[in-house]
Motif scaffolding. Sequence first.
Motif, mmCIF file in Angstrom:
data_model
loop_
_atom_site.group_PDB
_atom_site.id
_atom_site.type_symbol
_atom_site.label_atom_id
_atom_site.label_comp_id
_atom_site.label_asym_id
_atom_site.label_seq_id
_atom_site.Cartn_x
_atom_site.Cartn_y
_atom_site.Cartn_z
ATOM 1 N N SER A 29 -2.031 -5.970 8.114
ATOM 2 C CA SER A 29 -0.800 -6.551 8.140
ATOM 3 C C SER A 29 -0.371 -7.780 8.786
ATOM 4 C CB SER A 29 0.202 -5.545 9.023
ATOM 5 O OG SER A 29 0.195 -4.346 8.078
ATOM 6 N N ASP A 63 7.033 -6.362 0.623
ATOM 7 C CA ASP A 63 6.253 -5.577 -0.417
ATOM 8 C C ASP A 63 4.717 -5.638 -0.354
ATOM 9 O OD1 ASP A 63 8.693 -4.782 -1.404
ATOM 10 O OD2 ASP A 63 8.720 -6.432 -2.926
ATOM 11 N N GLN A 65 2.863 -5.952 2.388
ATOM 12 C CA GLN A 65 2.569 -5.152 3.287
ATOM 13 C C GLN A 65 2.633 -3.631 2.994
ATOM 14 O OE1 GLN A 65 4.198 -2.789 5.505
ATOM 15 N NE2 GLN A 65 2.461 -2.762 7.030
ATOM 16 N N GLU A 66 3.667 -3.138 2.416
ATOM 17 C CA GLU A 66 3.776 -2.035 1.968
ATOM 18 C C GLU A 66 2.791 -1.371 1.041
ATOM 19 O OE1 GLU A 66 7.748 -1.470 0.874
ATOM 20 O OE2 GLU A 66 8.318 -1.202 2.952
ATOM 21 N N VAL A 71 -1.534 1.364 4.660
ATOM 22 C CA VAL A 71 -0.249 1.807 4.810
ATOM 23 C C VAL A 71 0.005 2.852 3.694
ATOM 24 C CG1 VAL A 71 2.482 1.392 4.216
ATOM 25 C CG2 VAL A 71 0.730 -0.329 5.141
ATOM 26 N N THR A 72 -0.655 3.053 2.574
ATOM 27 C CA THR A 72 -0.595 4.305 1.827
ATOM 28 C C THR A 72 -1.354 5.425 2.470
ATOM 29 O OG1 THR A 72 -0.726 3.002 -0.199
ATOM 30 C CG2 THR A 72 -1.342 5.066 -0.403
ATOM 31 N N LEU A 75 1.116 6.866 5.175
ATOM 32 C CA LEU A 75 2.226 7.592 4.598
ATOM 33 C C LEU A 75 1.896 8.776 4.036
ATOM 34 C CD1 LEU A 75 4.002 4.546 2.868
ATOM 35 C CD2 LEU A 75 4.676 5.593 4.872
#
Length: 99
Positions: A29, A63, A65-66, A71-72, A75
């Motif tokens: 990130s 966007d 970063q997500e 991140v996936t 989550l």
Amino acid sequence: MIVVRFKVRCRPEKTEEALSVFEKVVAPSRALDGVVSFDLGRDLADPDSIFAMEVFEDRAALDRQEALPEVTTVLGLLPELVTAEPEGTIFEVASSVPY
């Protein structure tokens, strides 16, 4: 500029695992264009709570970063790690000055 505050309360037996998983998001990130800062921490009053304070130049940086695979992964693991829905707030900041 966009500031994101994100917080989760972990299952006590899963806090250390959650910290390990979240830690893998920090370096990728911080390396992205448009990421001003990306910090993770533990709530001193509640050691089972983990929070993130993220600052982005614009929505496109957020966007990017997500979309990181790390991140996936985080989550996808949240349901087994946390006790409740994550808290999150996005702040759109018009200006900032050094403190």
